[in-house]
Scaffold this active site. Structure first.
Site, mmCIF file in Angstrom:
data_model
loop_
_atom_site.group_PDB
_atom_site.id
_atom_site.type_symbol
_atom_site.label_atom_id
_atom_site.label_comp_id
_atom_site.label_asym_id
_atom_site.label_seq_id
_atom_site.Cartn_x
_atom_site.Cartn_y
_atom_site.Cartn_z
ATOM 1 N N CYS A 170 34.886 39.803 43.918
ATOM 2 C CA CYS A 170 32.967 40.895 43.759
ATOM 3 C C CYS A 170 33.709 41.557 42.876
ATOM 4 O O CYS A 170 32.991 41.665 42.048
ATOM 5 C CB CYS A 170 33.263 40.920 45.556
ATOM 6 S SG CYS A 170 33.976 41.885 45.953
ATOM 7 N N CYS B 242 36.641 46.046 44.589
ATOM 8 C CA CYS B 242 37.708 46.569 45.059
ATOM 9 C C CYS B 242 38.919 47.199 43.823
ATOM 10 O O CYS B 242 40.400 47.098 44.092
ATOM 11 C CB CYS B 242 39.127 46.133 46.364
ATOM 12 S SG CYS B 242 39.097 44.840 45.569
ATOM 13 N N LEU C 248 53.873 36.013 42.463
ATOM 14 C CA LEU C 248 53.671 37.158 40.844
ATOM 15 C C LEU C 248 51.866 37.469 41.085
ATOM 16 O O LEU C 248 52.393 38.700 41.971
ATOM 17 C CB LEU C 248 53.398 36.065 39.941
ATOM 18 C CG LEU C 248 54.718 36.398 39.407
ATOM 19 C CD1 LEU C 248 55.083 34.521 39.150
ATOM 20 C CD2 LEU C 248 55.035 36.518 38.173
ATOM 21 N N GLY C 249 51.235 36.816 40.970
ATOM 22 C CA GLY C 249 49.355 37.631 41.043
ATOM 23 C C GLY C 249 48.930 37.423 42.758
ATOM 24 O O GLY C 249 48.790 38.139 42.959
ATOM 25 N N SER D 279 47.014 32.631 44.097
ATOM 26 C CA SER D 279 46.779 31.363 44.577
ATOM 27 C C SER D 279 47.173 31.848 46.040
ATOM 28 O O SER D 279 46.482 31.643 47.169
ATOM 29 C CB SER D 279 47.919 30.265 43.893
ATOM 30 O OG SER D 279 46.495 29.526 44.143
ATOM 31 N N ALA E 173 37.630 33.176 35.938
ATOM 32 C CA ALA E 173 37.649 34.143 37.023
ATOM 33 C C ALA E 173 36.986 35.739 35.394
ATOM 34 O O ALA E 173 36.849 35.288 35.412
ATOM 35 C CB ALA E 173 38.846 34.533 37.739
ATOM 36 N N LEU F 33 8.471 49.492 46.760
ATOM 37 C CA LEU F 33 8.240 47.691 45.856
ATOM 38 C C LEU F 33 10.066 47.899 45.515
ATOM 39 O O LEU F 33 10.096 46.955 45.439
ATOM 40 C CB LEU F 33 8.881 48.668 44.391
ATOM 41 C CG LEU F 33 6.980 49.023 43.148
ATOM 42 C CD1 LEU F 33 7.133 49.651 42.320
ATOM 43 C CD2 LEU F 33 5.731 48.377 43.750
ATOM 44 N N GLU G 33 10.466 44.635 48.135
ATOM 45 C CA GLU G 33 10.938 43.654 47.925
ATOM 46 C C GLU G 33 10.025 42.741 46.901
ATOM 47 O O GLU G 33 9.961 41.299 46.652
ATOM 48 C CB GLU G 33 9.745 43.136 48.949
ATOM 49 C CG GLU G 33 10.391 43.336 50.181
ATOM 50 C CD GLU G 33 9.898 43.307 51.776
ATOM 51 O OE1 GLU G 33 10.279 41.753 52.222
ATOM 52 O OE2 GLU G 33 8.965 44.036 51.758
HETATM 53 C C1 LIG Z 1 38.567 35.213 42.733
HETATM 54 C C2 LIG Z 1 39.576 34.230 41.705
HETATM 55 C C3 LIG Z 1 39.004 33.472 40.876
HETATM 56 C C4 LIG Z 1 39.360 32.255 39.895
HETATM 57 N N1 LIG Z 1 38.868 31.387 38.514
HETATM 58 C C5 LIG Z 1 39.450 30.778 38.620
HETATM 59 C C6 LIG Z 1 39.148 30.408 37.603
HETATM 60 O O1 LIG Z 1 37.734 29.840 37.143
HETATM 61 N N2 LIG Z 1 39.556 28.855 36.785
HETATM 62 C C7 LIG Z 1 40.922 28.706 37.167
HETATM 63 O O2 LIG Z 1 41.903 27.125 36.325
HETATM 64 N N3 LIG Z 1 41.698 29.837 37.788
HETATM 65 C C8 LIG Z 1 41.219 30.568 38.844
HETATM 66 N N4 LIG Z 1 41.806 30.910 39.693
HETATM 67 C C9 LIG Z 1 43.176 30.781 40.034
HETATM 68 C C10 LIG Z 1 44.010 31.360 39.147
HETATM 69 O O3 LIG Z 1 44.286 30.995 37.775
HETATM 70 C C11 LIG Z 1 45.133 31.562 39.725
HETATM 71 O O4 LIG Z 1 45.223 31.464 41.262
HETATM 72 C C12 LIG Z 1 46.509 31.955 38.780
HETATM 73 O O5 LIG Z 1 45.957 31.415 38.222
HETATM 74 C C13 LIG Z 1 47.134 31.694 39.885
HETATM 75 O O6 LIG Z 1 48.274 32.628 39.600
HETATM 76 P P1 LIG Z 1 49.645 33.567 40.560
HETATM 77 O O7 LIG Z 1 50.444 34.577 39.353
HETATM 78 O O8 LIG Z 1 48.421 34.343 40.684
HETATM 79 O O9 LIG Z 1 49.902 32.794 41.220
HETATM 80 P P2 LIG Z 1 50.631 32.797 42.669
HETATM 81 O O10 LIG Z 1 50.111 33.018 43.741
HETATM 82 O O11 LIG Z 1 51.396 34.900 42.929
HETATM 83 O O12 LIG Z 1 51.295 31.856 43.275
HETATM 84 C C14 LIG Z 1 50.937 30.885 42.800
HETATM 85 C C15 LIG Z 1 51.866 29.349 43.430
HETATM 86 O O13 LIG Z 1 52.810 29.323 41.989
HETATM 87 C C16 LIG Z 1 54.473 29.222 42.526
HETATM 88 N N5 LIG Z 1 55.096 29.812 41.398
HETATM 89 C C17 LIG Z 1 54.475 30.948 40.651
HETATM 90 N N6 LIG Z 1 55.339 31.567 39.697
HETATM 91 C C18 LIG Z 1 55.656 30.973 39.123
HETATM 92 C C19 LIG Z 1 57.537 30.341 38.371
HETATM 93 N N7 LIG Z 1 57.913 30.775 37.404
HETATM 94 N N8 LIG Z 1 58.220 29.216 39.585
HETATM 95 C C20 LIG Z 1 58.080 27.840 39.838
HETATM 96 N N9 LIG Z 1 56.710 28.543 41.033
HETATM 97 C C21 LIG Z 1 56.454 29.365 40.816
HETATM 98 C C22 LIG Z 1 54.300 30.196 43.622
HETATM 99 O O14 LIG Z 1 55.973 30.145 44.760
HETATM 100 C C23 LIG Z 1 52.823 29.746 44.501
HETATM 101 O O15 LIG Z 1 53.763 28.781 44.901
HETATM 102 C C24 LIG Z 1 40.890 31.833 40.584
HETATM 103 C C25 LIG Z 1 41.734 32.562 41.502
HETATM 104 C C26 LIG Z 1 41.157 33.786 41.717
HETATM 105 C C27 LIG Z 1 41.507 34.702 43.072
HETATM 106 S S1 FES Z 2 37.437 41.437 45.269
HETATM 107 FE FE1 FES Z 2 36.528 41.788 46.635
HETATM 108 S S2 FES Z 2 36.556 43.085 47.956
HETATM 109 FE FE2 FES Z 2 38.692 42.745 46.516
#
Ligand SMILES: Cc1cc2nc3c(=O)[nH]c(=O)nc-3n(C[C@H](O)[C@H](O)[C@H](O)COP(=O)(O)OP(=O)(O)OC[C@H]3O[C@@H](n4cnc5c(N)ncnc54)[C@H](O)[C@@H]3O)c2cc1C
Ligand code: FES
EC number: 1.2.3.1
Length: 1343
Positions: free
Chosen positions: A51, A54, A268-269, A272, A347, A1272, A1274
């Site tokens: 959302c 934060c 990383l991020g 996921s 996203a 106003l 609603e």
């Molecule tokens: C609100 C929200 C909206 C989103 N919308 C979309 C969308 O519209 N379309 C879409 O495609 N995706 C979407 N996503 C998903 C997003 O693209 C993935 O969650 C993101 O790319 C994962 O990357 P991360 O760095 O956060 O992974 P992490 O959560 O940090 O890691 C995920 C997994 O990857 C493994 N990993 C990471 N790096 C490595 C590496 N270098 N070698 C081996 N393993 C590794 C980790 O061990 C873990 O298991 C969305 C996610 C959120 C939270």
């Molecule tokens: S994105 Fe909704 S509280 Fe963090």
């Protein structure tokens, strides 16, 4: 307790100074850290990155671009340990009321960009980050920055303007930097907005804004820069209670750690891993962070392609690709362009800033937007381990997770190689989601074709789909040696449908839609490639038979190719300026900024959960039923009680007084009636401990029959919550016999989640004496909370004080529910003797609290060929859920309001509330009107289709024309209704645009436009006399300052601002003398809920009354010293023992309704309005673009046009969400799937119509309300249906052109799925259809 053998996390928190935080737990997110450790007010609203509430800014050294990168993140997903060496800037860090406002804060507040203000800090930080990177952003950058925001309440134009003011030069402000605003001591009165003209189009003075001065911004801390320049190589380890975070400094160390801990994920991020740990209960005791490994963020390019480090964020990847695309020849960048296209809509910006390429690939989400492109683009994965390196293809086997094609446990992904594309090769990507931006795709696809050089003969075709299986699906159809023609297309479609076999019961549902998209996307690709071949054919002589065919029809088909661009909403807001003779200090009728606007923007506005932890406070988490209808056999919480920090479990047996009503228990006893019903509650020292304990509670059930979820089932089982409500006039049977035609139809309207940004929360503090309790609660009805707690605890009401400072959005969802939650928390507080905080997670809030009633309506309408409707019979059923709640009242309101703006002599309206085994539905903005009236308006559209006339003609023909009586015999004059309608027709240039729409539709086959205009007659108020009363308490203190208290709650609708405007006019002193502290049951008792649009009406009259009493007392003193100041008079009054405190009271409207006779005067007055909307739909995907909306609303004499226009716009957008994207999905077992912003799409700023004009009708009079203003809150909600009917109009154009039956079942929301399937064509005909009897669907329709 965790081990202290730990590295300090060095973070610079640019507020107030640098922090070296030693004691961090790897399980903490940045949000937890900010809120708990630093008592900062970055907001929690969803906890899943969905959302944007934060949002904060993180600054880090960027090794890819070798500069400091400032980027926005959602703090709820950022692990605190990942911030080692980073600087964090929160909303408090950029400016405050006490010191200096940042220009972003000033603009968002003064341009009326805040309502409840809960999401404002996040919005401010998104804008701030954008400006740090681009002090003069382009429109595209601005929309991208704001695209990650969901905002139920107010994604409206002024907020867009807030951003656009940075696009242009702005001049300085006299008060800049002082933190003062024009509200202070009457300055507002001489605002340049007053003007002499009657009609005003300016809601704020842009000239006042202080300019943005980038040199004033906080600098990146030099010590962190030094750290970045000389990166530490040693491994840092952070130990927490359960989790250890290891951050190696070199690749070698990382690889060794991976050997040692092969099961540990790389983090990383966390976008996921984080959501999976939160919702799926996944747990990883060791986390390896490769954030400091420079090899993982390397980007290299060879003549073959690009290699991008797996640690690069998706935002970095986007920048790299954009840069390469601008440099390389087009033929080499086909794959990069496809990736870039999806990176713009994947996203929101915050997630793209956090998520890494590696994490994205390795997560292998079935919906992944990038993996299909990488797969068809023949990307390879460069893997590294302590043993060495190797490459594997990113192909179907890898994506399916086949062990032989996957990483070994000790391997990591170092980088990804993406080859350049070649000449005669074309790559494209497609996606369709519930809405255009910030939504997970339903289906996506990537397609690549390589032609034999110089020909249209296919060498290789590769296709990959997301969203149609458990992983990315790569069908084998490659069509070698085929010509690029219709025959190939047909055959490929058939092959694809065979291979991408989605079973009827597939998770995620929408099966037929997904099948259709599979082939529709291929068709889009086919056309796109034909287009490209056309360009190439000029260069090379291609013997292409397809092209001959192509030329003959492509022009009309070209519209299939364009995606809808995202544009900054523009528009004009028009209102009547105040009488030129009105004294300048009198603020009534002027666009005064929301009282808390500046505090919203600086984060200084305190919401319930921002109250710092109180002494000995405990946290409560609710345990809910996982069965829809069952006997509770046993509850075993012994294991839960053994967990550290867990103190108690509160059950029905602990309730000292009444445990709710007999058929609506607070805590379940013996039996549960829905999934999500509260059974008991865990009390622990912290929220984390309480949540862990909930997981340990074992409840056994025995299912009971029947379990009813749908309206159809309820009708079958005769399962109703209350008797039928019916109104009738004329002789309907006789009338049906005399009409030219009769049409019957059905309308299904889905429910709606309130999605207030601030979830339900309450803090109960038991006092040591006399059983007193203080309750701080986010509610629209504190008196109801107080009363419920009193009966639950069996103590008198006078011991309980409820306090409401402000509420982060309510929309009806905080009328009834907070009382139950407050009562359960109070039981816990009494049982433990300690304060209890209860904050619902978004998932729980959505599961437990219910929402708008879904509706099923049947109509039978009789009419003459001229379009005159003679008889209308409507029968409605609403899905009330498992308890009565407000369902009877909603049914009544629905029936009373069904006629909307139409005079039909023979009418019969019937309504019933069905009892089902779903969480109880409740009050929601509009209270039945937005659902019910959709049936009426659909019926009008059906009549138009039958008569071969335009719907607007039928509307006009049947509208009330003269003073008349409603179906319940209440007299009214429709004059203002007609004025709104005519003005809306005029302002929107409706008739000429209707012609343009028709012309567009003739020229375009795959895109169609639709336009509609909808009138509205909306009655405000409650149909019960006791609800039409209010009280206020006004104190004047000896320094002349005034404290105003009234019975209304500040929900973001600006009631406090309006009340001070009233007090200011009455006491004849500037608003700056006045203050409202909170709404409290101790100051104004026995209040009614702030709801039904009349909050300002009734409380305004009470405040007026109190002020008039006070002024009367002061009159002799003023007369004696007319030249004296306010302060002089107050001092004199005190000396003369004149009471400076008064209670005001308003005894309001006598509402009355006799259901037996079908007549009454249930409503004090009507709000009239009209809205015209124009849309364009994509017939191949079901997507739509909102081109323009014009609203004309009758506000009478608006108390505050800025606030009122904000309410109209906000409610319109919320209505638009109801009718287009907000879709609740339930399993066949009655479990709500849609429990987060991922699955439930409320509008974002990119959904606002490109042109959005609102005008308030020049004043009419209504004697009943304060200064003739109208409520106003609603009414605008229903006007959102103009978008629905514009979409339906476009769909009808498709169906007429294709000669498909005009009748189709009207279903709201008009999602892409509905639109696509209604636009039947050869692709919808091609897909296999399942016999519903042969499978169990993933979800069931409950309306
Ligand atoms: C609100 C929200 C909206 C989103 N919308 C979309 C969308 O519209 N379309 C879409 O495609 N995706 C979407 N996503 C998903 C997003 O693209 C993935 O969650 C993101 O790319 C994962 O990357 P991360 O760095 O956060 O992974 P992490 O959560 O940090 O890691 C995920 C997994 O990857 C493994 N990993 C990471 N790096 C490595 C590496 N270098 N070698 C081996 N393993 C590794 C980790 O061990 C873990 O298991 C969305 C996610 C959120 C939270
Ligand atoms: S994105 Fe909704 S509280 Fe963090």
């Amino acid at each position: 307790p965790w081990v202290m053998d730990t590295s300090p996390v060095i973070i610079s928190l640019l507020f107030p100074t640098q922090v070296i935080e030693k004691n961090v737990d790897p399980e903490w997110t940045l949000l937890t850290f900010l809120r708990k450790n630093w008592t900062l007010f970055t907001k929690y609203a969803c906890g899943r990155g969905g959302c944007g509430a934060c949002t904060v800014m993180v600054s880090k050294n960027d090794p890819v671009f070798k500069k400091i990168r400032h980027f926005s993140v959602t703090a709820c997903l950022v692990p605190i340990c990942s911030l080692y060496g980073a600087a964090v800037t929160t909303v408090e860090g950029i400016g405050s009321i006490k010191t200096r406002l940042h220009p972003v804060q000033e603009r968002i507040a003064k341009s009326h960009g805040t309502q409840c203000g809960f999401c404002t800090p996040g919005m401010v930080m998104s804008m701030y980050t954008l400006l740090r990177n681009h002090p003069q952003p382009s429109e595209e950058q601005l929309m991208e920055a704001l695209g990650g925001k969901s905002d139920t309440e107010k994604v409206h134009h002024p907020r867009g303007q807030m951003g656009t003011v940075f696009l242009a030069e702005s001049s300085g402000c006299q008060q800049k930097g002082t933190g003062k605003c024009c509200l202070d001591r009457g300055e507002n009165a001489s605002s340049p907005l007053g003007g002499k003209n009657d009609i005003c189009t300016k809601l704020f003075a842009k000239e006042e804004f202080q300019p943005l001065d980038p040199t004033q911004e906080l600098v990146f801390p030099p010590e962190l820069l030094r750290m970045a320049e000389n990166p530490e190589k040693r491994t840092l380890t952070f130990y927490g209670e359960r989790v250890t975070w290891i951050s190696p400094g070199t690749l070698k160390d990382l690889l060794e750690l991976k050997v040692k801990h092969p099961e540990a994920p790389l983090i990383l991020g966390n976008t996921s891993l984080g959501p999976a740990m939160k919702s799926e209960g996944r747990f990883h005791p060791i986390l390896l962070s490769p954030a400091r490994i420079s090899e993982l963020t390397r980007v290299t390019e060879t003549s073959e392609g690009l290699t991008i480090g797996a640690g690069c964020s998706l935002a970095q990847m986007k920048d790299v690709l954009a840069e390469r695309i601008s440099k390389l020849p087009e033929e080499k960048t086909q794959t990069y362009r496809a990736l870039l296209k999806h990176l713009k809509s994947l996203a929101g910006p915050q997630i793209r800033n956090m998520a890494s390429l590696g994490g994205h690939i390795i997560s292998r989400h079935s919906y992944s937007d990038l993996n299909p492109i990488l797969a068809v683009g023949s990307a390879t994965l460069n893997l590294t381990s302590a043993e060495g390196t190797r490459q594997i293809p990113l192909n179907e086997y890898f994506l399916a997770g086949l062990a032989s094609a996957d990483l070994k446990p000790e391997e990591i992904l170092e980088s990804v190689h993406i080859p350049h594309s070649r000449k005669w090769e074309f790559v494209s990507a497609f996606r369709q989601a519930q809405c255009q931006q910030n939504a997970l795709p339903h289906v996506n696809a990537s397609m690549r074709v390589l032609f034999k050089e110089g020909t249209d003969s296919v060498e290789h075709l590769s296709i990959a789909y997301g969203g149609v299986g458990a992983a990315t699906v790569i069908p084998s159809c490659s069509c070698p040696a085929r010509r690029w023609d219709e025959l190939m297309l047909d055959e490929a479609c058939r092959l694809l449908l065979d291979e991408v076999s989605l079973p009827g019961s597939a998770p995620g549902g929408r099966v037929e839609f997904k099948r259709t998209l599979v082939v529709s996307f291929l068709f889009k690709f086919y056309l796109e490639v034909l287009q490209e071949l056309k360009k190439l054919v000029k260069l090379v002589s291609v013997p292409v038979s397809a092209l001959i065919y192509y030329y003959s029809f492509l022009d009309r088909f070209l519209s299939a190719l364009e995606d809808f661009p995202v544009a900054i909403p523009q528009g004009v807001q028009t209102y009547q300026s105040v009488d030129p003779h009105q004294p300048p200090r009198d603020p009534v009728g002027r666009p005064i900024m929301h009282l808390s606007g500046l505090k919203h923007a600086t984060g200084e506005a305190i919401f319930c959960d921002d109250i710092p932890v109180v002494d000995k406070e405990l946290f409560m988490v609710l345990v809910t039923s996982s069965r829809a209808h069952a006997k509770i056999i046993s509850i075993d919480f012994s294991e839960a009680l053994k967990l550290p920090g867990v103190l108690d479990v509160v059950t029905a047996e602990d309730v000292p007084g009444t445990n709710g009503a007999e058929d609506d228990k607070l805590l379940a006893v013996d039996e549960v009636l829905c999934v999500g019903q509260v059974i008991c509650a865990v009390v622990a020292e912290t929220d984390v401990q309480a949540k862990r304990a909930v997981e340990m509670i074992k409840i056994t059930y025995e299912d009971l029959e029947p379990a009813i979820f749908t309206i159809q089932d309820a009708v079958k089982h005769n399962s109703f919550l209350c008797p039928e409500k019916k109104l009738e006039q004329g002789n309907i049977e006789e009338a049906f016999e005399k009409v030219d035609q009769i049409v019957e139809g059905e309308v299904h309207v889905g429910g709606q989640e309130h999605f207030y940004m601030e979830t339900q929360r309450v803090l109960v503090i038991p006092k040591t004496e006399d059983k007193e309790l203080d309750i701080f609660v986010s509610t629209q009805d504190p008196a109801h909370v107080q009363k419920t707690v009193s009966s639950t605890l069996n103590i008198p009401i006078n011991r309980i004080t409820c306090h409401v400072k402000r509420v982060g959005g309510g929309f009806g969802g905080k009328v009834g529910r907070p009382a139950a939650l407050g009562a359960i928390a109070a039981v816990g507080a009494i049982k433990t003797g300690r304060p209890i905080r209860l904050v619902l997670d978004r998932e729980d809030d959505m599961l437990i609290t219910g929402g708008r009633h879904p509706l099923f309506g049947k109509y039978k309408v009789g009419f003459m060929n001229s379009g005159r409707i003679k008889a209308l019979d409507i029968e409605c059923y609403i899905n009330g859920g498992c308890t009565l709640d407000d369902s009877e009242l909603v049914t009544e309101f629905l029936i009373l309001k069904l006629e909307n703006a139409y005079k039909i002599r023979n009418l019969r309206f019937r309504g019933r509330a069905c009892m089902t085994n779903l969480p109880s539905n409740t009050a929601f903005r509009g209270f039945g009107f937005p659902q019910g009236t959709l049936v009426t308006e659909s019926c009008i559209t059906a009549v138009a289709a039958k008569c071969g006339l335009l719907p607007e003609k039928i509307r006009e023909k049947n509208m009330y024309k003269t003073v008349d009586k409603t179906i319940y015999k209440q007299a009214f004059s429709p004059e203002t209704l007609i004025r709104c309608w005519n003005e809306c027709l005029d302002k929107s240039s409706f008739h000429s645009r209707r012609i343009q729409v028709e012309e567009f539709n003739k020229k375009n086959y795959w895109k169609k436009k639709g336009i509609s205009i909808i009138p509205m007659k909306f009655s405000v108020g409650f149909a019960a006399t006791s609800y039409h009363q209010a009280a206020a308490l006004v104190h004047i203190y000896t320094d002349g300052s005034v404290l105003v208290t009234h019975g209304g709650n500040e929900l973001g609708q600006g009631i406090h601002t309006k009340m001070l405007q009233v007090a200011s006019r009455e006491l004849k002193i500037p608003m700056s003398y006045m203050h409202i502290c909170e709404t409290s049951t101790a100051t104004v008792p026995n209040t009614i809920a702030t709801a039904a649009s009349i909050g300002a009406d009734v409380n305004g009259r009470a405040v007026q009354n109190a002020c008039q009493i006070l002024l009367k007392r002061l009159e002799p003193i003023i007369k004696k010293n007319p030249e004296g100041t306010w302060e002089d008079w107050i001092e004199a009054a005190f000396e003369q023992r004149i009471s400076l405190s008064a209670t005001g009271y308003f005894r309001g409207y006598k509402a009355f309704m006799d259901w037996d006779r079908g007549e009454g005067d249930p409503f004090p007055y009507y709000v009239y309005g009209a809205a015209c909307s124009e849309v364009e739909i994509d017939c191949l995907t079901g997507a739509h673009k909102k081109i323009r909306t014009d609203i004309v609303m009758d506000a009478c004499c608006s108390l505050n046009p800025a606030i009122d226009i904000g309410q109209i716009e906000g409610s319109f957008i919320q209505g638009m969400g109801l009718y287009t994207t907000e879709e609740l999905k339930y399993s066949p077992e009655g479990v709500l799937y849609s429990r987060s912003p991922d699955e439930y799409k409320i509008p974002t700023i990119t959904d606002v119509p490109e042109e959005f004009n609102v005008s308030l009708l020049p004043s009419s009079q209504t004697p009943l309300t304060i200064y003739s203003s109208k409520g106003l809150g609603e009414s605008g909600m229903f006007l959102g249906s103009s978008v629905f009917f514009a979409i339906a109009d476009a769909v009808a154009a498709v169906r007429t052109e294709r000669d498909i039956a005009e009748n189709f079942i009207v279903q709201s929301p008009a999602t892409p799925e509905w639109v696509r399937m209604a636009c039947a064509d050869r692709f919808t005909d091609m897909i296999p259809r399942d016999d519903p009897k042969t499978f169990k669907p993933w979800s069931i329709p409950i309306a």
